[in-house]
Design a protein around this motif. Structure first.
Motif, PDB file in Angstrom:
ATOM      1  N   LEU B 215       0.842  -1.216   0.000  1.00  0.00           N
ATOM      2  CA  LEU B 215       0.000   0.000   0.000  1.00  0.00           C
ATOM      3  C   LEU B 215       0.867   1.252   0.000  1.00  0.00           C
ATOM      4  CD1 LEU B 215      -2.881   1.322   0.392  1.00  0.00           C
ATOM      5  CD2 LEU B 215      -2.380   1.308   2.825  1.00  0.00           C
ATOM      6  N   TYR B 216       0.635   2.130  -0.957  1.00  0.00           N
ATOM      7  CA  TYR B 216       1.312   3.428  -1.002  1.00  0.00           C
ATOM      8  C   TYR B 216       0.273   4.465  -1.355  1.00  0.00           C
ATOM      9  CZ  TYR B 216       5.455   0.548  -1.003  1.00  0.00           C
ATOM     10  OH  TYR B 216       6.396  -0.373  -0.664  1.00  0.00           O
ATOM     11  N   LEU B 217      -0.178   5.220  -0.374  1.00  0.00           N
ATOM     12  CA  LEU B 217      -1.265   6.162  -0.649  1.00  0.00           C
ATOM     13  C   LEU B 217      -0.770   7.363  -1.435  1.00  0.00           C
ATOM     14  CD1 LEU B 217      -3.353   5.890   2.630  1.00  0.00           C
ATOM     15  CD2 LEU B 217      -3.889   4.993   0.360  1.00  0.00           C
ATOM     16  N   SER B 218       0.524   7.645  -1.370  1.00  0.00           N
ATOM     17  CA  SER B 218       1.050   8.756  -2.165  1.00  0.00           C
ATOM     18  C   SER B 218       1.298   8.269  -3.594  1.00  0.00           C
ATOM     19  CB  SER B 218       2.358   9.260  -1.539  1.00  0.00           C
ATOM     20  OG  SER B 218       3.276   9.615  -2.550  1.00  0.00           O
ATOM     21  N   PRO B 219       0.668   8.906  -4.576  1.00  0.00           N
ATOM     22  CA  PRO B 219       0.854   8.478  -5.971  1.00  0.00           C
ATOM     23  C   PRO B 219       2.321   8.488  -6.399  1.00  0.00           C
ATOM     24  CG  PRO B 219      -0.898  10.122  -5.825  1.00  0.00           C
ATOM     25  CD  PRO B 219      -0.270  10.035  -4.471  1.00  0.00           C
ATOM     26  N   GLU B 220       3.061   9.489  -5.923  1.00  0.00           N
ATOM     27  CA  GLU B 220       4.470   9.573  -6.327  1.00  0.00           C
ATOM     28  C   GLU B 220       5.248   8.381  -5.783  1.00  0.00           C
ATOM     29  OE1 GLU B 220       2.808  12.176  -4.938  1.00  0.00           O
ATOM     30  OE2 GLU B 220       2.502  13.226  -6.856  1.00  0.00           O
ATOM     31  N   LYS B 221       4.953   8.050  -4.531  1.00  0.00           N
ATOM     32  CA  LYS B 221       5.639   6.929  -3.900  1.00  0.00           C
ATOM     33  C   LYS B 221       5.303   5.629  -4.640  1.00  0.00           C
ATOM     34  CE  LYS B 221       8.044   5.995  -0.041  1.00  0.00           C
ATOM     35  NZ  LYS B 221       7.582   5.269   1.151  1.00  0.00           N
ATOM     36  N   LEU B 222       4.017   5.466  -4.954  1.00  0.00           N
ATOM     37  CA  LEU B 222       3.594   4.248  -5.650  1.00  0.00           C
ATOM     38  C   LEU B 222       4.249   4.188  -7.030  1.00  0.00           C
ATOM     39  CD1 LEU B 222       1.938   1.674  -5.789  1.00  0.00           C
ATOM     40  CD2 LEU B 222      -0.061   3.017  -6.440  1.00  0.00           C
ATOM     41  N   GLU B 223       4.313   5.336  -7.683  1.00  0.00           N
ATOM     42  CA  GLU B 223       4.969   5.344  -8.986  1.00  0.00           C
ATOM     43  C   GLU B 223       6.441   4.950  -8.844  1.00  0.00           C
ATOM     44  OE1 GLU B 223       5.801   9.062 -11.143  1.00  0.00           O
ATOM     45  OE2 GLU B 223       4.868   8.115 -12.892  1.00  0.00           O
ATOM     46  N   ASP B 224       7.080   5.477  -7.802  1.00  0.00           N
ATOM     47  CA  ASP B 224       8.489   5.134  -7.566  1.00  0.00           C
ATOM     48  C   ASP B 224       8.666   3.631  -7.380  1.00  0.00           C
ATOM     49  OD1 ASP B 224       9.232   7.717  -7.758  1.00  0.00           O
ATOM     50  OD2 ASP B 224       9.506   8.052  -5.589  1.00  0.00           O
ATOM     51  N   THR B 225       7.798   3.007  -6.571  1.00  0.00           N
ATOM     52  CA  THR B 225       7.981   1.575  -6.321  1.00  0.00           C
ATOM     53  C   THR B 225       7.742   0.795  -7.615  1.00  0.00           C
ATOM     54  OG1 THR B 225       5.691   1.128  -5.681  1.00  0.00           O
ATOM     55  CG2 THR B 225       7.199   1.751  -3.924  1.00  0.00           C
ATOM     56  N   ASN B 226       6.772   1.240  -8.399  1.00  0.00           N
ATOM     57  CA  ASN B 226       6.535   0.538  -9.661  1.00  0.00           C
ATOM     58  C   ASN B 226       7.719   0.715 -10.618  1.00  0.00           C
ATOM     59  OD1 ASN B 226       4.079  -0.648  -9.039  1.00  0.00           O
ATOM     60  ND2 ASN B 226       2.887   1.091  -9.738  1.00  0.00           N
ATOM     61  N   ARG B 227       8.278   1.905 -10.633  1.00  0.00           N
ATOM     62  CA  ARG B 227       9.438   2.126 -11.516  1.00  0.00           C
ATOM     63  C   ARG B 227      10.625   1.274 -11.082  1.00  0.00           C
ATOM     64  NH1 ARG B 227       8.810   5.846 -15.253  1.00  0.00           N
ATOM     65  NH2 ARG B 227       7.398   7.605 -14.932  1.00  0.00           N
ATOM     66  N   GLU B 228      10.794   1.196  -9.765  1.00  0.00           N
ATOM     67  CA  GLU B 228      11.904   0.384  -9.249  1.00  0.00           C
ATOM     68  C   GLU B 228      11.695  -1.073  -9.674  1.00  0.00           C
ATOM     69  OE1 GLU B 228      13.976  -2.366  -7.064  1.00  0.00           O
ATOM     70  OE2 GLU B 228      11.871  -2.061  -6.501  1.00  0.00           O
ATOM     71  N   ARG B 229      10.447  -1.531  -9.575  1.00  0.00           N
ATOM     72  CA  ARG B 229      10.143  -2.914  -9.943  1.00  0.00           C
ATOM     73  C   ARG B 229      10.348  -3.124 -11.438  1.00  0.00           C
ATOM     74  NH1 ARG B 229       5.399  -2.937  -7.782  1.00  0.00           N
ATOM     75  NH2 ARG B 229       6.328  -3.173  -5.729  1.00  0.00           N
ATOM     76  N   PHE B 230       9.973  -2.140 -12.225  1.00  0.00           N
ATOM     77  CA  PHE B 230      10.138  -2.286 -13.670  1.00  0.00           C
ATOM     78  C   PHE B 230      11.609  -2.220 -14.084  1.00  0.00           C
ATOM     79  CE2 PHE B 230       6.290  -2.761 -16.265  1.00  0.00           C
ATOM     80  CZ  PHE B 230       5.387  -2.946 -15.233  1.00  0.00           C
ATOM     81  N   ALA B 231      12.434  -1.596 -13.270  1.00  0.00           N
ATOM     82  CA  ALA B 231      13.872  -1.643 -13.549  1.00  0.00           C
ATOM     83  C   ALA B 231      14.349  -3.087 -13.391  1.00  0.00           C
ATOM     84  CB  ALA B 231      14.618  -0.714 -12.601  1.00  0.00           C
ATOM     85  N   ARG B 232      13.806  -3.765 -12.372  1.00  0.00           N
ATOM     86  CA  ARG B 232      14.130  -5.190 -12.202  1.00  0.00           C
ATOM     87  C   ARG B 232      13.592  -5.993 -13.384  1.00  0.00           C
ATOM     88  NH1 ARG B 232      11.551  -6.842  -6.955  1.00  0.00           N
ATOM     89  NH2 ARG B 232      11.204  -4.618  -6.651  1.00  0.00           N
ATOM     90  N   TYR B 233      12.374  -5.675 -13.818  1.00  0.00           N
ATOM     91  CA  TYR B 233      11.800  -6.391 -14.960  1.00  0.00           C
ATOM     92  C   TYR B 233      12.694  -6.212 -16.194  1.00  0.00           C
ATOM     93  CZ  TYR B 233       7.366  -6.768 -12.330  1.00  0.00           C
ATOM     94  OH  TYR B 233       6.400  -7.051 -11.400  1.00  0.00           O
ATOM     95  N   ALA B 234      13.231  -4.993 -16.349  1.00  0.00           N
ATOM     96  CA  ALA B 234      14.088  -4.744 -17.519  1.00  0.00           C
ATOM     97  C   ALA B 234      15.311  -5.654 -17.456  1.00  0.00           C
ATOM     98  CB  ALA B 234      14.502  -3.273 -17.563  1.00  0.00           C
ATOM     99  N   GLU B 235      15.847  -5.804 -16.247  1.00  0.00           N
ATOM    100  CA  GLU B 235      17.020  -6.676 -16.094  1.00  0.00           C
ATOM    101  C   GLU B 235      16.642  -8.130 -16.402  1.00  0.00           C
ATOM    102  OE1 GLU B 235      19.085  -6.246 -12.316  1.00  0.00           O
ATOM    103  OE2 GLU B 235      19.948  -8.257 -12.635  1.00  0.00           O
ATOM    104  N   ILE B 236      15.460  -8.535 -15.951  1.00  0.00           N
ATOM    105  CA  ILE B 236      15.010  -9.907 -16.219  1.00  0.00           C
ATOM    106  C   ILE B 236      14.850 -10.106 -17.728  1.00  0.00           C
ATOM    107  CG2 ILE B 236      13.143 -11.591 -15.874  1.00  0.00           C
ATOM    108  CD1 ILE B 236      12.549 -10.255 -13.174  1.00  0.00           C
ATOM    109  N   ARG B 237      14.251  -9.111 -18.387  1.00  0.00           N
ATOM    110  CA  ARG B 237      14.074  -9.205 -19.849  1.00  0.00           C
ATOM    111  C   ARG B 237      15.424  -9.319 -20.547  1.00  0.00           C
ATOM    112  NH1 ARG B 237       9.372  -5.355 -19.820  1.00  0.00           N
ATOM    113  NH2 ARG B 237       7.644  -6.507 -20.732  1.00  0.00           N
ATOM    114  N   GLU B 238      16.390  -8.600 -20.012  1.00  0.00           N
ATOM    115  CA  GLU B 238      17.702  -8.573 -20.658  1.00  0.00           C
ATOM    116  C   GLU B 238      18.460  -9.890 -20.439  1.00  0.00           C
ATOM    117  OE1 GLU B 238      18.596  -6.322 -22.737  1.00  0.00           O
ATOM    118  OE2 GLU B 238      20.510  -7.392 -23.036  1.00  0.00           O
ATOM    119  N   THR B 239      18.338 -10.448 -19.239  1.00  0.00           N
ATOM    120  CA  THR B 239      19.243 -11.551 -18.895  1.00  0.00           C
ATOM    121  C   THR B 239      18.586 -12.928 -18.804  1.00  0.00           C
ATOM    122  OG1 THR B 239      18.868 -11.167 -16.528  1.00  0.00           O
ATOM    123  CG2 THR B 239      20.719 -10.012 -17.536  1.00  0.00           C
ATOM    124  N   GLN B 240      17.273 -12.990 -18.753  1.00  0.00           N
ATOM    125  CA  GLN B 240      16.660 -14.281 -18.428  1.00  0.00           C
ATOM    126  C   GLN B 240      15.860 -14.932 -19.557  1.00  0.00           C
ATOM    127  OE1 GLN B 240      17.541 -15.837 -15.807  1.00  0.00           O
ATOM    128  NE2 GLN B 240      18.543 -14.152 -14.734  1.00  0.00           N
TER     129      GLN B 240
END
Ligand SMILES: Cc1ncc(C[n+]2csc(CCOP(=O)(O)OP(=O)(O)O)c2C)c(N)n1
Ligand code: SF4
Ligand SMILES: [Mg+2]
Lengths: 297, 386
Positions: B215-240
C-alpha cells in the motif's frame, strides 16, 4: 495510562528517540508503549481503533515479546497499523489476514503472530479464512474490532450492522427480512474445536478498557503457551460513520450494541481445566473412537 | 534417491521432488485435477524432511499462506490448475506489490469456467499478462518434458529469490501426467540460500521493524515503487530469456510452440524438413520474459514466416507478432478444449505456408482480425430449431 510494568531494555535507536524528548531530570510519567512507533495515528478523533492499538502495544511490552512478534494488518481503517506497531508487520489483502498469519506461524512457530481485523474484513470477505484458521487451531492471536460498519469505505452496512441500523447501503435501515441478520462472531467461533479462547469486550469506560486489556493479554499469553487459537472481539465505535459525537457513539454502543453482542468469555479451555484446545477437543469427541486414536500415547 | 541417477517419474511428482531439492519446505494448496499428484507427493514427503504440507480451505487462502510464509523468509510454493489459479490472482498481485518471492505452479486444463480436465494452454494470457490486478509481471517458465519440470522449478525458486518476485511454472495436464526418465537436481544446501534481511522474522530488538506491504497512498511513492520494480523487470528481460532453437539456422518457416504443443510441433517440423521445406522450431522456455532476442535472431537468419502452434484459440501468437513487429508474416494454428492437434495437422499448415497459401481459414481469422463481423442471429437456438 500507566507506564509498562515490566522494565524493558531499549535498543540504542529507541534510547536516542526517547532521550531527545525528555529534558534532564524530568521523569517519564506516561510513556508511549515501546511497541508503538513514533507515527501519529490516522484514526478519527474519538475512534476506538486508537485505544485498541495502544492496548495491543501495551500487552506486547508487558509480555516482553516485541522482538518476536509479527503482526498482520487488515484492509480497513486500521490498514496502516503496520506503521504504528514497532514489531515486524505484514499488510494482508482484505480478509486474508488469518491465512497470512498461518503462513508466518507455520514457518516460525516460535514467533508470536497476531492479526488485527475489522468486521468487514474478518466477518464478511474473510469469513472462510477466519473460520478455517480457527478450526485448524492455528496458534495465533486475533484482535477483532466490531464497529458494526465499514469505516474505511465511508459507512456501508457490515455483516455486524444491527437490525434497522441505517448505513449508506441500508439507507432505510438494515431490513433483516431481505439482508439477514448480524453475525455474532464470538458465539460462532466458540463452537469450533480448534479455538482455545474467545472473549467479547468493549472499551467505553475505564473498567471495560482494563478488562479488554486483560483479555488481549490472555490471548497473547495463550499463544506463548501454545494453548491454541485465541480471539478477542472488541465492540467498538465509529463516530464518524455513525454520524455521532464520540460520547453519543459510546451511549449508542451501550444502548444497542451490547444487548445484541453481550460481553463475556465465550470459550476458555484453560478455565475449563484443559491444557489446550486439543485436549478439550478430544474430550468433546470422547464417544468417537477414531477421534480418540492415539489418545494418551 | 541417489543423485545423478535417472529415474522414471511422473511430471507432477517431479515438480514436487525438485521443489523440495530446491529448498522448498512449505506447500499450501487446494485439491484440483490435473495437479493432484504434486500435492499428494508433498503431503507424503514434506513432513518426513521437517517441512509443512497444509491443505488450505481454498486457493485464496493457499496463496495468502504462501504470501505469509514467503514474507517470513521461507522458500514456499503452491500448485493448482486453471480455475484454482484464477482464485490465486489476488494473492499473486499482493506478492508482486510487496516484492515477496514464491512459486506458483499451474498444471493447466481447458477453460473458460469449469472447462475440462484435459491438457490446455489457454491460461497463457493470464500467466504472462494479468494474473491479478496492477502493473506487474512475473517470470513464467514452460516445461516441455519431465526433465524440464525438474530443471525449471529449481530455477523458478532462484529467480523468485533473486528478483523478489512470484514466479510461475506454466505446465499442462499432458506433461503433468506423463512419465519420463529424469535426472533429479541435487539437494540445495539450505545455508547457501539467499539471505532475506527484509523478511518479517521478528526484530529481536536488534533492528527497525520490517514491513511487508503493497500500500502506497502517495501516488508519487507508488509510482516510484513501480518504476523500481520495472527496472528489475528490464534486467530480467535482458538476462533471463530462454528458448530452444531447432533447425533454425536456415529456416524460412519457423514454428513457435511451447510445452506440450512443442512436442507435436517438433515432429511436424522434422517431417516438413524431410519433405524439403526449410522449417524450424523456436520453443520458448520463458514465456515471460518472452524470448524476443531469439525471434530477432531467426529473422536475421532468414525466417519469412512464423506459425504459432498452441493448445488454445491463439494467445502466444500475439507475442510472436509483437516481437516480429512486421518483419515477418505471423499465423496461428491451435486446438482447444483439451483436444491435441496431430503432427499431421501441423505439417499441413506448414505445407500451406510453404506453398504460399493462407493457412487454415479460422486460424487466419484470429490472426489477421480482418474478417467481417458475422450478422447476429437474434433468434435463440431453440427458435432456430437447433
Ligand atoms: C478485495 C477488496 N474489496 C473491497 C475493498 C474496499 N474496502 C476497503 S476497507 C473495506 C471495509 C472495511 O471495513 P471493516 O473491516 O469493518 O474495517 P473498519 O474500517 O470498519 O475498521 C472495504 C470494503 C478492498 N480494499 N479490497
Ligand atoms: S471512519 Fe470510523 S473506524 Fe474509521 S477511523 Fe474514523 S471513526 Fe474510526
Ligand atoms: Mg468495521
Amino acid at each position: 495510562m500507566a507506564a509498562p510494568k515490566t522494565p524493558i531494555t531499549l535498543p540504542d535507536y529507541q534510547q536516542e528517540r526517547i532521550g531527545s524528548q525528555i529534558a534532564e531530570g524530568e521523569k517519564i510519567k506516561s510513556a508511549r508503549p515501546h511497541a508503538l512507533t513514533d507515527a501519529i495515528f490516522n484514526y478519527c478523533p474519538g475512534c476506538t481503533h486508537g485505544i485498541v492499538n495502544r492496548l495491543v502495544a501495551e500487552c506486547i511490552d508487558e509480555l516482553g515479546i516485541e522482538g518476536k512478534t509479527v503482526g498482520i494488518a487488515p484492509v480497513g481503517c486500521s490498514v496502516m497499523c503496520y506503521d504504528f506497531f514497532n514489531c515486524d508487520m505484514i499488510e494482508a489483502a482484505h480478509g486474508r489476514a488469518p491465512a497470512v498469519a498461518t503462513g508466518v506461524k507455520r514457518v516460525h512457530p516460535d514467533n508470536v503472530v497476531f492479526a488485527y481485523q475489522g468486521d468487514g474484513d474478518l466477518a464478511s470477505i474473510g469469513t472462510a479464512e477466519t473460520v478455517h484458521a480457527a478450526t485448524r487451531g492455528e496458534k495465533i492471536t486475533v484482535i477483532f474490532i466490531n464497529n458494526a460498519i465499514y469505516g474505511m469505505t465511508g459507512g456501508q452496512m457490515a455483516p455486524t450492522s444491527l437490525p434497522n441500523q441505517v448505513t449508506q447501503t441500508s439507507p432505510y435501515g438494515r431490513d433483516v427480512s431481505k439482508v439477514g441478520y448480524p453475525v455474532r462472531i464470538a458465539e460462532l467461533l466458540s463452537t469450533l474445536d480448534g479455538v482455545a479462547y474467545v472473549e467479547r469486550v468493549t472499551c467505553d469506560s475505564r473498567a471495560h478498557i482494563l478488562q479488554a486489556k486483560k483479555a488481549i493479554k490472555k490471548a497473547f499469553q495463550n499463544q506463548i503457551d501454545g494453548v491454541g487459537y485465541s480471539l478477542v472481539e472488541v465492540v467498538a465505535t465509529c463516530p464518524t460513520n455513525w454520524g455521532m459525537t464520540p460520547q453519543d457513539a459510546f451511549q449508542w454502543l451501550r444502548d444497542n450494541m451490547l444487548p445484541y453482542y453481550p460481553l463475556g468469555v465465550y470459550k476458555d479451555v484453560t478455565a475449563d481445566g484443559f491444557a489446550n484446545a486439543a485436549e478439550a477437543a478430544l474430550e468433546r469427541a470422547k464417544d468417537c473412537p477414531i477421534a480418540q486414536q492415539g489418545r494418551g500415547e | 534417491m541417489a543423485e545423478n541417477a535417472r529415474v522414471l517419474m511422473k511430471g507432477n511428482e517431479v515438480l514436487a521432488e525438485a521443489a523440495m531439492r530446491a529448498g522448498c519446505r512449505f506447500f499450501f494448496g487446494y485439491p484440483i485435477t490435473p495437479q493432484t499428484e504434486l500435492a499428494a507427493y508433498m503431503a507424503k514427503k514434506l513432513p518426513l524432511i521437517g517441512g509443512t504440507f497444509l491443505q488450505a480451505e481454498s486457493e485464496i487462502a493457499a496463496i495468502n499462506m504462501v504470501y505469509g510464509a514467503a514474507a517470513a523468509g521461507a522458500r514456499v510454493m503452491t500448485s493448482s490448475s486453471s480455475p484454482g489459479v484464477s482464485l490465486k490472482g489476488e494473492g499473486v498481485s499482493y506478492m508482486a506489490g510487496a516484492d515477496v518471492p514464491g512459486v506458483i505452479v499451474n498444471v493447466e486444463r481447458g477453460g473458460p469456467g469449469l472447462g475440462g480436465i484435459q491438457p490446455s494452454q489457454s491460461d497463457y494470457f493470464q500467466a504472462t499478462r494479468a494474473l491479478g490486478h496492477g502493473d506487474f509481471y512475473m517470470p513464467v517458465l514452460a516445461p516441455s518434458t519431465v526433465q524440464e519440470m525438474a530443471d525449471l522449478i529449481y530455477l523458478a525458486f532462484d529467480l523468485a529469490d533473486q528478483y523478489r518476485t512470484p514466479a510461475m511454472i506454466l505446465a499442462d495436464g499432458m506433461i503433468g501426467q506423463m512419465m519420463e526418465p529424469v535426472e533429479l537436481p541435487p539437494e540445495r544446501d539450505a545455508s547457501a540460500l539467499p539471505e532475506k534481511p527484509w523478511a518479517t522474522t521478528g526484530t529481536k530488538m536488534q533492528r527497525e521493524h520490517n514491513v511487508v506491504n503493497s500500500l502506497y497512498l502517495s501516488p508519487e511513492k507508488l509510482e516510484d515503487t513501480n518504476r523500481e520494480r520495472f527496472a528489475r523487470y528490464a534486467e530480467i528481460r535482458e538476462t533471463q530469456q530462454r528458448q530452444e532453437l531447432m533447425m533454425c539456422d536456415d529456416a524460412e518457416i519457423v514454428v513457435v510452440a511451447f510445452g506440450a504443443a512443442s512436442r507435436i510441433a517438433r515432429t511436424a517440423v522434422r517431417d516438413a524438413r524431410a519433405k524439403g521445406i526449410k522449417a524450424g522450431l523456436l520453443r520458448p522456455i520463458t514465456l515471460w520474459p518472452y524470448p524476443t532476442k531469439a525471434i530477432d535472431q531467426v529473422i536475421e537468419n532468414g525466417a519469412k514466416q512464423f506459425l504459432s502452434v498452441e493448445l488454445n484459440m491463439g494467445q502466444m501468437v500475439e507475442d510472436v507478432r509483437l516481437a516480429a513487429n512486421g518483419r515477418a508474416d505471423v499465423s496461428f494454428y491451435g486446438r482447444t478444449g483439451g483436444v491435441l492437434p496431430t503432427p499431421e495437422e501441423v505439417l499441413e499448415q506448414i505445407e500451406k505456408l510453404a506453398a504460399g497459401e493462407a493457412p487454415n481459414a479460422s486460424a487466419r481469422a484470429t490472426v489477421m482480425g480482418s474478417v467481417l463481423p458475422q450478422p447476429i442471429d437474434r433468434k435463440s437456438s431453440y427458435e432456430r430449431g437447433e
